[in-house]
Enzyme design. Structure first.
Site, PDB file in Angstrom:
ATOM      1  N   CYS A  30       0.810  -1.229   0.185  1.00  0.00           N
ATOM      2  CA  CYS A  30      -0.042  -0.100   0.028  1.00  0.00           C
ATOM      3  C   CYS A  30       1.051   1.140   0.039  1.00  0.00           C
ATOM      4  O   CYS A  30       1.954   1.474   0.701  1.00  0.00           O
ATOM      5  CB  CYS A  30      -0.807   0.078   1.227  1.00  0.00           C
ATOM      6  N   ALA A  64      -3.501  -2.835  -2.443  1.00  0.00           N
ATOM      7  CA  ALA A  64      -4.694  -3.383  -2.110  1.00  0.00           C
ATOM      8  C   ALA A  64      -5.689  -2.474  -3.107  1.00  0.00           C
ATOM      9  O   ALA A  64      -5.654  -1.077  -2.752  1.00  0.00           O
ATOM     10  CB  ALA A  64      -5.133  -3.344  -0.830  1.00  0.00           C
ATOM     11  N   GLN A 106      -4.509  -6.791  -6.865  1.00  0.00           N
ATOM     12  CA  GLN A 106      -5.150  -7.268  -5.574  1.00  0.00           C
ATOM     13  C   GLN A 106      -6.495  -6.580  -5.533  1.00  0.00           C
ATOM     14  O   GLN A 106      -6.465  -5.514  -5.188  1.00  0.00           O
ATOM     15  CB  GLN A 106      -4.117  -7.244  -4.311  1.00  0.00           C
ATOM     16  N   TYR A 189      -9.524  -7.088   6.535  1.00  0.00           N
ATOM     17  CA  TYR A 189     -10.419  -6.228   5.774  1.00  0.00           C
ATOM     18  C   TYR A 189     -11.514  -7.176   5.523  1.00  0.00           C
ATOM     19  O   TYR A 189     -11.941  -8.191   6.355  1.00  0.00           O
ATOM     20  CB  TYR A 189      -9.659  -5.982   4.512  1.00  0.00           C
TER      21      TYR A 189
END
Length: 364
Positions: A30, A64, A106, A189
């Site tokens: 990220c 992500a 992803q 998540y």
């Protein structure tokens, strides 16, 4: 001097129609760097990901990438819910392919851990307020993560909509030039929130038993498989433990990995943690490798390992001994995007994917 036997991490791996030139892979890292907050990847992402391709990585996974605006971890995350985002990603995947790397994306929804301040800005932490551009988060139940804002419980109809968002994002990923998609079911998540009994208190068909808590991830895997067809690999990233009593564990992970493979997944990216705050994580070199080994062996599925893997010798031992089929190096790749080229030199391997303009810098 070259070795007579090719080290395991430099042995190609094929999954469906995709072949990886080696088993040194880049996980989703990220960046929280979309300054316009529109989910569109920028020059930063091109250079960040492109450097790994120049450095010889076999697979490069996007950060992500949210399937919907409210699925972003922070307002500064990338997304793949719009055609503008697809166009921007296409430029990046084209460069990765030019340098011989496999491009993976992803697909993610942060659930109750969405709408947070970006991780590398320590002056602000926790949930972003509506005044600062934040939004109401959602989850399987109205249970907050630590000091984050309490999420709103998703209705069954909204859960079905999430499944459709993942499928639509997977189709856009094909248009954007990605070679594989990974369903993010780890690190606390949204999908992980459904899997763990510590965050999922539902009493309907999406809560209670392991079969019910796994329903969402299996529906998403089936929908994604249908969306991408038979040729494209589908990965799933799981956290193999919550590190908390009564939580999601490696046995559950192995069981659900087997179910997910039956549903259409090919490969499993095994990490740990992220769903429960305040737990103790036993950080040490390769600390998550045993979890990957357990899941792969127990479920009979191919896996990769992650977690403080920092040297060529360590990576080679993990793959050569069968603890995992590949390794993902995050922080070490960020420190040295050319880690695979350096690893080849250290292990005595001749590789043919040095950038032409860099050949004069090869170790001799």
């Amino acid at each position: 001097m070259t070795t007579t036997t090719t080290p395991s991490i430099f042995t190609p791996l094929s999954i469906r129609s995709t072949t990886f030139r080696n088993r040194l892979w880049v996980p989703a890292l990220c960046q929280y760097s979309v300054e316009k907050r529109d989910g569109v990847p920028t020059d930063w992402h091109l250079v960040h990901l492109g450097a790994f391709a120049m450095g010889g990585a076999g697979l490069i996974m996007s950060e992500a990438t949210a399937v919907a605006p409210i699925g972003r971890i922070s307002p500064h995350d990338t997304g793949i819910w719009s055609e503008t985002q697809v166009e921007a990603w296409s430029r990046i995947t084209a460069f990765l392919h030019e340098r011989g790397a496999v491009a993976g994306i992803q697909l993610a929804h942060a659930g109750r851990k969405a709408s947070t301040h970006r991780g590398w800005a320590p002056e602000k932490t926790g949930t972003v307020s509506a005044e600062d551009g934040g939004w109401q988060t959602v989850g399987p139940s109205a249970v907050a993560f630590g000091a984050y804002a309490e999420p709103r419980t998703l209705s069954v109809e909204e859960i079905h909509a999430v499944v459709a968002e993942f499928a639509a994002a997977a189709k856009r990923a094909i248009t954007a030039g990605f070679d594989l998609v990974e369903v993010h079911a780890a690190h606390g998540y949204l999908i992980h929130q459904f899997l763990s009994p510590l965050s999922n208190l539902r009493t309907d068909e999406y809560g209670g038993s392991l079969e019910n808590r796994a329903r969402l991830v299996l529906e998403i895997v089936r929908a994604v498989r249908e969306a991408v067809g038979d040729a494209m690999p589908v990965f799933v990233r799981f956290s193999a433990t919550d590190y908390a009593e009564g939580g999601w564990n490696q046995e559950d992970t192995a069981t659900v990995s087997g179910w997910a493979r039956e549903a259409g997944a090919d490969f499993f990216d095994i990490s740990t943690g992220g769903n429960v705050s305040g737990v103790t994580i036993p950080l040490r070199p390769g600390y998550q490798v045993p979890f990957a080994d357990f899941v792969g062996t127990t479920a009979g599925v191919p896996v990769n390992a992650v977690g403080l893997i920092t040297t060529a010798a360590q990576a080679e031992e993990i793959v050569a001994t069968g603890q995992a089929d590949a390794v993902m190096l995050g922080r070490e790749m960020m420190r040295d995007p050319h880690f695979p080229l350096r690893a080849a030199h250290e292990l005595g391997v001749e590789v043919d994917y040095w950038p032409e303009a860099y050949v004069r810098a090869r170790w001799r």
